[in-house]
Design an enzyme around this catalytic site. Structure first.
Site, PDB file in Angstrom:
ATOM      1  N   ARG A  82       0.467  -0.970   0.247  1.00  0.00           N
ATOM      2  CA  ARG A  82       0.104   0.230  -0.364  1.00  0.00           C
ATOM      3  C   ARG A  82       0.916   1.560   0.053  1.00  0.00           C
ATOM      4  O   ARG A  82       1.852   1.104   0.538  1.00  0.00           O
ATOM      5  CB  ARG A  82      -1.111   0.077   1.061  1.00  0.00           C
ATOM      6  CG  ARG A  82      -2.295  -0.820   1.312  1.00  0.00           C
ATOM      7  CD  ARG A  82      -2.920  -0.329   0.041  1.00  0.00           C
ATOM      8  NE  ARG A  82      -4.095  -1.559   0.056  1.00  0.00           N
ATOM      9  CZ  ARG A  82      -4.199  -2.647  -0.674  1.00  0.00           C
ATOM     10  NH1 ARG A  82      -3.510  -2.742  -1.598  1.00  0.00           N
ATOM     11  NH2 ARG A  82      -5.456  -3.592  -0.889  1.00  0.00           N
ATOM     12  N   HIS A 137      -0.689  -0.031 -10.105  1.00  0.00           N
ATOM     13  CA  HIS A 137      -1.780  -0.978  -8.929  1.00  0.00           C
ATOM     14  C   HIS A 137      -1.924  -2.196 -10.132  1.00  0.00           C
ATOM     15  O   HIS A 137      -3.506  -2.233  -9.913  1.00  0.00           O
ATOM     16  CB  HIS A 137      -2.683   0.023  -8.070  1.00  0.00           C
ATOM     17  CG  HIS A 137      -2.777  -0.997  -7.065  1.00  0.00           C
ATOM     18  ND1 HIS A 137      -3.594   0.091  -5.992  1.00  0.00           N
ATOM     19  CD2 HIS A 137      -3.468  -2.186  -6.582  1.00  0.00           C
ATOM     20  CE1 HIS A 137      -4.290  -0.875  -5.078  1.00  0.00           C
ATOM     21  NE2 HIS A 137      -3.364  -2.530  -5.113  1.00  0.00           N
TER      22      HIS A 137
HETATM   23  P1  NAP Z   1      -1.945 -12.140   4.581  1.00  0.00           P
HETATM   24  O1  NAP Z   1      -1.620 -13.446   4.669  1.00  0.00           O
HETATM   25  O2  NAP Z   1      -2.514 -11.434   5.740  1.00  0.00           O
HETATM   26  O3  NAP Z   1      -0.581 -11.796   5.252  1.00  0.00           O
HETATM   27  C1  NAP Z   1       0.186 -10.277   6.051  1.00  0.00           C
HETATM   28  C2  NAP Z   1       1.348 -10.771   6.168  1.00  0.00           C
HETATM   29  O4  NAP Z   1       1.728  -9.408   7.230  1.00  0.00           O
HETATM   30  C3  NAP Z   1       1.509 -11.675   7.717  1.00  0.00           C
HETATM   31  O5  NAP Z   1       2.455 -12.846   7.516  1.00  0.00           O
HETATM   32  C4  NAP Z   1       1.749 -10.950   9.348  1.00  0.00           C
HETATM   33  O6  NAP Z   1       1.950 -11.994   9.976  1.00  0.00           O
HETATM   34  C5  NAP Z   1       2.070 -10.107   8.251  1.00  0.00           C
HETATM   35  N1  NAP Z   1       2.449  -8.819   9.202  1.00  0.00           N
HETATM   36  C6  NAP Z   1       1.068  -7.813   9.105  1.00  0.00           C
HETATM   37  N2  NAP Z   1       0.995  -7.020  10.579  1.00  0.00           N
HETATM   38  C7  NAP Z   1       2.594  -6.931  10.432  1.00  0.00           C
HETATM   39  C8  NAP Z   1       3.242  -6.354  11.585  1.00  0.00           C
HETATM   40  N3  NAP Z   1       3.033  -5.511  12.039  1.00  0.00           N
HETATM   41  N4  NAP Z   1       4.908  -5.855  12.013  1.00  0.00           N
HETATM   42  C9  NAP Z   1       5.270  -7.136  10.638  1.00  0.00           C
HETATM   43  N5  NAP Z   1       4.633  -8.364   9.886  1.00  0.00           N
HETATM   44  C10 NAP Z   1       3.065  -7.691   9.687  1.00  0.00           C
HETATM   45  O7  NAP Z   1      -2.076 -10.526   4.340  1.00  0.00           O
HETATM   46  P2  NAP Z   1      -1.907 -11.096   1.912  1.00  0.00           P
HETATM   47  O8  NAP Z   1      -2.759 -11.515   1.539  1.00  0.00           O
HETATM   48  O9  NAP Z   1      -0.065 -12.051   1.902  1.00  0.00           O
HETATM   49  O10 NAP Z   1      -1.240  -9.741   1.526  1.00  0.00           O
HETATM   50  C11 NAP Z   1      -0.874  -8.188   1.880  1.00  0.00           C
HETATM   51  C12 NAP Z   1      -1.649  -6.991   1.196  1.00  0.00           C
HETATM   52  O11 NAP Z   1      -0.978  -6.653   0.343  1.00  0.00           O
HETATM   53  C13 NAP Z   1      -2.748  -6.767   1.396  1.00  0.00           C
HETATM   54  O12 NAP Z   1      -2.719  -6.761   2.646  1.00  0.00           O
HETATM   55  C14 NAP Z   1      -2.276  -5.330  -0.111  1.00  0.00           C
HETATM   56  O13 NAP Z   1      -2.505  -4.089   1.140  1.00  0.00           O
HETATM   57  C15 NAP Z   1      -1.737  -5.628  -0.293  1.00  0.00           C
HETATM   58  N6  NAP Z   1      -1.382  -6.458  -1.777  1.00  0.00           N
HETATM   59  C16 NAP Z   1      -1.444  -5.420  -3.283  1.00  0.00           C
HETATM   60  C17 NAP Z   1      -1.619  -6.218  -4.451  1.00  0.00           C
HETATM   61  C18 NAP Z   1      -1.222  -5.475  -5.496  1.00  0.00           C
HETATM   62  O14 NAP Z   1      -1.764  -5.739  -6.411  1.00  0.00           O
HETATM   63  N7  NAP Z   1      -0.016  -3.842  -5.208  1.00  0.00           N
HETATM   64  C19 NAP Z   1      -2.309  -7.294  -4.340  1.00  0.00           C
HETATM   65  C20 NAP Z   1      -2.680  -7.501  -3.616  1.00  0.00           C
HETATM   66  C21 NAP Z   1      -2.583  -6.678  -1.881  1.00  0.00           C
HETATM   67  P3  NAP Z   1       1.900 -12.608  10.796  1.00  0.00           P
HETATM   68  O15 NAP Z   1       1.802 -13.694   9.477  1.00  0.00           O
HETATM   69  O16 NAP Z   1       2.309 -13.670  11.942  1.00  0.00           O
HETATM   70  O17 NAP Z   1      -0.006 -12.819  11.028  1.00  0.00           O
HETATM   71  C1  GLV Z   2      -5.184  -5.174  -4.203  1.00  0.00           C
HETATM   72  O1  GLV Z   2      -4.432  -4.017  -3.937  1.00  0.00           O
HETATM   73  C2  GLV Z   2      -5.576  -6.174  -2.818  1.00  0.00           C
HETATM   74  O2  GLV Z   2      -5.598  -5.787  -1.991  1.00  0.00           O
HETATM   75  O3  GLV Z   2      -5.738  -6.969  -3.752  1.00  0.00           O
END
Ligand code: NAP
Ligand code: GLV
Length: 307
Positions: free
Chosen positions: A222, A270
């Site tokens: 983000r 994005h």
């Molecule tokens: P997720 O499965 O919820 O994983 C989040 C990871 O971040 C987990 O390992 C979590 O730790 C860690 N985390 C959260 N808070 C933390 C903190 N305070 N300190 C250290 N580690 C922390 O999420 P995801 O599906 O991988 O997605 C991650 C993010 O990518 C989304 O929230 C979104 O903002 C972004 N995204 C971007 C795009 C794009 O097109 N650019 C697309 C999709 C998603 P734990 O494992 O210990 O819970």
């Molecule tokens: C994209 O940014 C997502 O959160 O899937």
């Protein structure tokens, strides 16, 4: 039961049509059309107008159209008792792993530089950049898949998360105290964290000072994770070699942003990982059936943690 879809028109139509193929008798509305407000039980949303959910007395699920849910929790009038789910799909994780690998290789092989040399008609050969270590901030669905892919490509991968993880061929760090050690010898630092109160602004001067001089930053999580002025300073001082940014505090990125024309910043709009309508329809259908059958909902987030 009725489903409300709050998305840009093209995606909304696609998701509605796919859902109607599976549940042809259900009412599926595209915002701002809502039918009878008391019938709406599921809202599928991306960047809704704040305050709108209070009008649905029987709402049982707010489903994010993306992996991130920060856009939902940013609503100060969000009804606290309604569960929030997020999108999890193999297609999403795979795209992100490809994006990160692509961004690393583009820097390592100087592909952006060669495009400029080409425009100027210059034949300027260079060896690939050295540096094989990658640290991924966030080892969730996207981070762990990205770690797996980079490992297969022979990168030395480390990761950092809130709770400690155990992943094959990935050195795992956890918690604030281990952030410095997680990033200090990385050639590439990749942010794949959710945006929460704890992670907002985490890509800042302190982090850049803990990173190895000449490291490269990739932010595909983000825009609000990044303190833009701190990045510009770090690039100016040569602390960081460059950055690849897919996400921005304001999107589309305003035309007067200094990021647009920075020679060492690669910008993408994005697109690192785009939600596919067919997978989205499957995810909504799964939770529709769970609500119908009174079984547990999938991919719920913890509203206290914000992800
Ligand atoms: P997720 O499965 O919820 O994983 C989040 C990871 O971040 C987990 O390992 C979590 O730790 C860690 N985390 C959260 N808070 C933390 C903190 N305070 N300190 C250290 N580690 C922390 O999420 P995801 O599906 O991988 O997605 C991650 C993010 O990518 C989304 O929230 C979104 O903002 C972004 N995204 C971007 C795009 C794009 O097109 N650019 C697309 C999709 C998603 P734990 O494992 O210990 O819970
Ligand atoms: C994209 O940014 C997502 O959160 O899937």
């Amino acid at each position: 039961m009725a489903i409300l879809i709050i998305l840009p028109e093209k995606q909304a139509e696609e998701v509605r049509n796919l859902l109607l193929q599976k549940i042809p008798d259900e009412q599926i509305f595209i915002w701002p059309e809502i039918g009878a407000a008391e019938n709406i039980e599921i809202a599928v949303t991306w960047n809704h107008s704040h305050g709108i959910f209070g009008q649905f007395p029987n709402l049982k699920l707010i489903a994010s159209y993306g992996a991130g849910v920060d856009h939902i929790f940013a609503d100060p009038d969000l009804p606290k008792e309604i569960p929030v789910s997020r999108f999890v799909a193999d297609s999403l994780s795979r795209q992100m792993a490809d994006y990160v690998a692509g961004a690393i290789l583009a820097h390592r092989l100087r592909l952006v530089d060669y495009r400029e040399y080409q425009a100027a008609g210059h034949w300027t050969p260079h060896a690939p950049r050295a540096g094989n270590r990658v640290t991924i901030l966030g080892l969730g669905e996207l981070g762990s898949r990205t770690a797996e892919q980079l490992t297969r490509m022979d990168f030395e991968v480390s990761g950092w998360s809130r709770s400690r993880k155990s992943l094959d061929n990935c050195t795992c760090y956890a918690g604030r105290k281990e952030l410095g050690i997680a990033v200090n010898d990385a050639d590439y630092v990749v942010c794949l964290l959710p945006l929460t109160a704890e992670t907002r602004g985490i890509l800042n001067r302190n982090l850049f000072n803990m990173m190895k001089e000449g490291a490269y930053l990739i932010n595909a999580a983000r825009g609000d994770h990044l303190v833009v002025d701190d990045l510009l300073d770090a690039l100016y001082q040569g602390r960081l070699a460059g950055a690849c940014l897919d996400v921005f505090e304001i999107e589309p990125l305003p035309g007067d942003s200094p990021l647009w024309r920075h020679p060492r910043i690669l910008i993408t709009p994005h697109i690192a990982s785009i939600s596919r309508s067919d997978d989205m329809a499957d995810y909504i259908l799964e939770n529709y059936q769970a609500l119908r059958g009174g079984t547990p909902l999938a991919n719920l987030v913890d509203s206290a943690l914000g992800y």
